[in-house]
Design a protein around this motif. Structure first.
Motif, short mmCIF file in Angstrom:
data_model
loop_
_atom_site.label_atom_id
_atom_site.label_comp_id
_atom_site.label_asym_id
_atom_site.label_seq_id
_atom_site.Cartn_x
_atom_site.Cartn_y
_atom_site.Cartn_z
N TRP A 138 0.84 -1.20 0.00
CA TRP A 138 0.00 0.00 0.00
C TRP A 138 0.88 1.24 0.00
CZ3 TRP A 138 -1.22 3.93 3.76
CH2 TRP A 138 -2.32 4.73 3.38
N VAL A 139 0.53 2.20 -0.87
CA VAL A 139 1.29 3.44 -1.00
C VAL A 139 0.47 4.58 -0.40
CG1 VAL A 139 2.34 5.07 -2.62
CG2 VAL A 139 2.42 2.60 -3.10
N ALA A 140 0.98 5.17 0.67
CA ALA A 140 0.30 6.32 1.27
C ALA A 140 0.43 7.53 0.36
CB ALA A 140 0.92 6.63 2.64
N ALA A 141 -0.54 8.44 0.46
CA ALA A 141 -0.54 9.67 -0.32
C ALA A 141 -1.17 10.77 0.52
CB ALA A 141 -1.30 9.47 -1.63
N PRO A 142 -0.87 12.02 0.24
CA PRO A 142 -1.47 13.11 1.03
C PRO A 142 -2.99 13.01 1.07
CG PRO A 142 0.26 13.97 -0.40
CD PRO A 142 0.05 12.53 -0.78
N GLY A 143 -3.55 13.11 2.27
CA GLY A 143 -5.00 13.07 2.43
C GLY A 143 -5.59 11.68 2.49
N THR A 144 -4.76 10.63 2.43
CA THR A 144 -5.28 9.26 2.47
C THR A 144 -4.98 8.63 3.83
OG1 THR A 144 -3.26 8.21 1.62
CG2 THR A 144 -4.88 8.99 0.01
N THR A 145 -5.80 7.65 4.17
CA THR A 145 -5.57 6.83 5.36
C THR A 145 -5.68 5.37 4.95
OG1 THR A 145 -7.92 6.90 5.96
CG2 THR A 145 -6.47 8.57 6.94
N THR A 146 -5.12 4.49 5.78
CA THR A 146 -5.19 3.06 5.48
C THR A 146 -6.65 2.62 5.40
OG1 THR A 146 -3.13 2.71 6.69
CG2 THR A 146 -4.49 0.77 6.24
N PRO A 147 -7.07 1.99 4.30
CA PRO A 147 -8.48 1.56 4.20
C PRO A 147 -8.80 0.50 5.25
CG PRO A 147 -7.37 1.47 2.06
CD PRO A 147 -6.30 1.67 3.09
N PRO A 148 -10.05 0.46 5.72
CA PRO A 148 -10.42 -0.56 6.70
C PRO A 148 -10.59 -1.93 6.05
CG PRO A 148 -12.33 0.74 6.11
CD PRO A 148 -11.16 1.38 5.42
N ALA A 149 -10.45 -2.97 6.86
CA ALA A 149 -10.71 -4.33 6.38
C ALA A 149 -12.20 -4.51 6.13
CB ALA A 149 -10.23 -5.34 7.41
N PHE A 150 -12.55 -5.36 5.18
CA PHE A 150 -13.95 -5.74 5.00
C PHE A 150 -14.01 -7.12 4.37
CE2 PHE A 150 -13.02 -3.50 1.01
CZ PHE A 150 -13.56 -4.34 0.04
N VAL A 151 -15.12 -7.81 4.64
CA VAL A 151 -15.40 -9.13 4.07
C VAL A 151 -16.80 -9.07 3.49
CG1 VAL A 151 -15.61 -11.60 4.50
CG2 VAL A 151 -13.93 -10.26 5.78
N THR A 152 -16.97 -9.53 2.26
CA THR A 152 -18.26 -9.45 1.59
C THR A 152 -18.41 -10.64 0.64
OG1 THR A 152 -19.70 -7.96 0.30
CG2 THR A 152 -17.36 -7.98 -0.27
N ARG A 153 -19.45 -10.60 -0.18
CA ARG A 153 -19.70 -11.66 -1.16
C ARG A 153 -20.00 -11.03 -2.51
NH1 ARG A 153 -24.61 -15.10 0.36
NH2 ARG A 153 -25.51 -13.01 0.37
N GLU A 154 -19.57 -11.70 -3.56
CA GLU A 154 -19.88 -11.22 -4.90
C GLU A 154 -21.39 -11.07 -5.10
OE1 GLU A 154 -19.51 -12.68 -9.56
OE2 GLU A 154 -18.40 -13.75 -7.99
N ALA A 155 -22.17 -11.99 -4.55
CA ALA A 155 -23.62 -11.97 -4.75
C ALA A 155 -24.27 -10.72 -4.17
CB ALA A 155 -24.25 -13.22 -4.14
N ASP A 156 -23.59 -10.03 -3.26
CA ASP A 156 -24.16 -8.83 -2.65
C ASP A 156 -23.84 -7.56 -3.41
OD1 ASP A 156 -25.19 -10.41 -0.63
OD2 ASP A 156 -23.47 -10.13 0.69
N HIS A 157 -23.19 -7.67 -4.55
CA HIS A 157 -22.81 -6.50 -5.34
C HIS A 157 -23.33 -6.66 -6.77
CE1 HIS A 157 -19.88 -5.04 -2.29
NE2 HIS A 157 -19.86 -6.33 -1.97
N ASP A 158 -24.16 -5.76 -7.20
CA ASP A 158 -24.71 -5.83 -8.55
C ASP A 158 -23.68 -5.38 -9.57
OD1 ASP A 158 -27.23 -6.66 -7.67
OD2 ASP A 158 -27.92 -4.60 -7.39
N PRO A 159 -23.51 -6.13 -10.66
CA PRO A 159 -22.62 -5.67 -11.73
C PRO A 159 -23.12 -4.34 -12.31
CG PRO A 159 -23.21 -7.99 -12.02
CD PRO A 159 -24.10 -7.45 -10.95
N VAL A 160 -22.18 -3.47 -12.62
CA VAL A 160 -22.50 -2.16 -13.19
C VAL A 160 -22.14 -2.20 -14.67
CG1 VAL A 160 -22.00 0.30 -13.15
CG2 VAL A 160 -22.07 -1.00 -11.00
#
Length: 270
Positions: A138-160
């Motif tokens: 991970w590359v830090a940059a001005p104004g960014t913070t480390t993203p939080p962890a998350f766990v999910t499923r493909e079925a819960d996200h509609d293709p765009v």
């Protein structure tokens, strides 16, 4: 979702195949992902893996991509050895227990997890499992913070659907594209039969593409190649690319790309 068959071809098999490594891309067909090219990492039990991509100077430099196979009961208490590395996991078969900061998450086929750099995490397989493991510093940059962890499923996200494609070309995104805390995306791209990328994409992002389902003709630099479920494509920056999904079913692949950061000038951004 097709994963490597393991084993070895018989001595009577023809050697001819579709594997190729060029100055701008590589194609690793599923038939090349045999027992003889697996790796075993220290600290793991009941595992083997196919190292599909790794940083290489002058080629693709930002990420590694493993396809990990765990036996029942296999796993690791401290998978990551690089404190700067973030991980994305995508399960293709079986059941995986992912522990992140002391919380257990049961993951089955289609399960997706983001694990930030410096996180305490482990994996265990209550039953045989296979999953993709993509790693990037991970590359830090001005104004960014480390993203939080998350766990999910493909079925819960509609293709765009991509604009103007009538749904023939769509992307399942697990991270908001406008969230610049993330410096890479791992998405799932789906083409319906007859869907295509109607121009030669030529861009700075490096790619790893693992075909999850179906088959297609893919334009890579100067060449058209045929790919099918279980194949892996590895692209350096600026490799021209396009695609035509001929059917009969849909064509889907897991896609890595690096995004949202300055280009390093003479070294690695820190």
């Amino acid at each position: 979702m097709t994963t490597p068959p393991g084993g070895l071809p018989p001595q009577t098999a023809l050697m001819t195949g579709r594997a190729v490594f060029t100055e701008s891309y590589a194609v690793i067909p599923r038939g090349c992902q045999t027992d003889i090219v697996t790796s075993i990492l220290p600290g793991w039990t009941g595992m083997r893996m196919w190292m599909l991509a790794r940083p290489m100077s002058g080629f693709s430099e930002t990420f590694s991509h493993y396809l990990v196979e765990l036996e029942t009961g296999g796993g690791c208490q401290a998978p990551e050895v690089d404190p700067l590395a973030q991980s994305i996991l995508y399960v293709v078969d079986g059941t995986l227990t992912l522990r992140v900061d002391g919380t257990d998450h049961a993951m089955t086929a289609g399960g997706y997890a983001y694990v930030p750099a410096g996180t305490d995490w482990s994996v265990n397989a209550p039953q045989d499992a296979r999953f993709h493991w993509i790693r990037k510093r991970w590359v830090a940059a001005p104004g960014t913070t480390t993203p939080p962890a998350f766990v999910t499923r493909e079925a819960d996200h509609d293709p765009v659907a991509m604009p103007g494609t009538d749904g023939r070309w769509a992307t399942t995104r697990f991270v908001d594209p406008s969230d610049t805390d993330h410096d890479c995306h791992v998405n799932i791209v789906t083409f319906q039969p007859g869907g295509l990328i109607p121009f030669e994409e030529t861009h700075v992002m490096e790619h790893g593409l693992f075909v999850l389902e179906g088959k297609a003709a893919y334009k890579l630099n100067r060449d058209w190649v045929e790919v099918e479920a279980g194949d892996y494509m590895w692209l350096r920056a600026y490799c021209p690319q396009a695609c035509y999904a001929g059917g009969p079913g849909q064509f889907r692949y897991l896609l890595y790309k690096d995004v949202n950061r300055h280009a390093a000038l003479g070294g690695v951004l820190g």
